[in-house]
Design an enzyme around this catalytic site. Structure first.
Site, PDB file in Angstrom:
ATOM      1  N   HIS A 108       0.822  -1.206   0.000  1.00 17.99           N
ATOM      2  CA  HIS A 108       0.000   0.000   0.000  1.00 17.99           C
ATOM      3  C   HIS A 108       0.860   1.261   0.000  1.00 17.99           C
ATOM      4  CE1 HIS A 108      -3.311  -2.457   2.220  1.00 17.99           C
ATOM      5  NE2 HIS A 108      -3.748  -2.208   1.006  1.00 17.99           N
ATOM      6  N   CYS A 135      -3.466   0.674  10.062  1.00 18.51           N
ATOM      7  CA  CYS A 135      -4.398  -0.341   9.542  1.00 18.51           C
ATOM      8  C   CYS A 135      -5.482  -0.738  10.543  1.00 18.51           C
ATOM      9  CB  CYS A 135      -3.661  -1.628   9.169  1.00 18.51           C
ATOM     10  SG  CYS A 135      -2.405  -1.434   7.926  1.00 18.51           S
TER      11      CYS A 135
END
Length: 279
Positions: free
Chosen positions: A167, A268
């Site tokens: 990511h 996250c």
């Protein structure tokens, strides 16, 4: 726009499922110690709830969704709007259901990503307080970025190619108003250069020796000021020293040694929200 940056009242988190250890998606092959992962996560949640005083909505784990603790990927929240994403990994698509219900309960305006050609993981979305940067990665595509731009029309949205990492936020995050934490790798530095070229704004940068350490959680809380959850010296000793130079921040090292084995980082594990409403 920057005055309220980092102001949060609520956090949505999710319990670690037992299935995480064996079944969560991962790019490496290290074995996860489930008990340690659960302890790490409990400490993370405890910091949000008890040390920082956020209202924490904790969703139950779903054993059929081994990655469900990584709630950031299921939604992007800005202001009163929540975009429910369409995660790039098909096995993670159902994670959005519990997230949608939680954010609806909090009274947010819900936008759903229904286009089946679109993919977007929240881990690819960096909101700076002034604009969005969206990583185009294995998990997020151009159509996903376009739908995000449509959901948050007040802000410019720029796309950044992400190579060799899962990511965009695998190597960067916000460490303060106008301050981007960025890793030292070639991939990270290349992405930062593109961000700087795409943006009309000037950002300061905090360069970390370790890419993974550049993922930190910034908040600006009443009575506490600038707060930063960041890597521990045990995990990344050199990067921890860099964070220690931020003299105006309340620095809270938080361990992430187990969840990192399944590509989880500090951002996250929560979706942060600024609401007046109590849960």
């Amino acid at each position: 726009m920057m005055s309220g940056f980092g102001r949060f009242t609520h956090a949505v988190v999710r319990t670690v499922p037992r299935s995480l250890a064996k079944e969560a998606l991962r790019t490496g092959c290290l074995e996860v110690d489930l008990l340690k992962a659960q302890e790490e996560h409990d400490k993370y949640v405890s910091v949000l709830k008890h040390r920082l005083g956020l209202e924490v909505l904790e969703l139950p784990a779903d054993e059929a969704l081994p990655d469900c603790v990584f709630v950031e990927d299921a939604a992007v929240v800005c202001g009163d709007t929540a975009l429910i994403t369409r995660p790039g990994a098909e096995s993670r698509r159902k994670e959005t259901e519990a997230m949608k219900a939680a954010l609806t309960e909090l009274g947010l305006s819900i936008v759903e990503m229904t286009d089946e050609s679109a993919t977007l993981d929240g881990g690819d979305v960096l909101f700076t307080g002034r604009e969005f940067f969206v990583g185009l990665s294995k998990r997020t595509n151009q159509r996903g970025a376009e739908i995000l731009a449509d959901a948050f029309k007040d802000y410019a949205v720029s796309t950044i190619p992400v190579q060799d990492r899962l990511h965009l936020k695998s190597f960067c995050s916000m460490a303060g108003p106008g301050l981007i934490a960025i890793g030292s790798s070639e991939a990270a530095q290349k992405a930062l250069k593109i961000m700087q070229q795409m943006s009309d704004h000037k950002y300061d940068k905090l360069t970390l020796p370790d890419d993974l350490a550049a993922n930190c959680v910034y908040m600006n809380l009443p009575g506490k000021g600038h707060v930063l959850l960041h890597c521990t010296p045990e995990e990344f000793p050199e990067s921890a020293k860099v964070f220690e130079k931020l003299k105006d921040h309340m620095l809270i090292p938080v361990s992430n040694q187990e969840k990192v084995k399944v590509d989880g980082a500090l951002t996250c594990c929560s979706v942060l929200i600024n609401r007046k409403k109590n849960i």
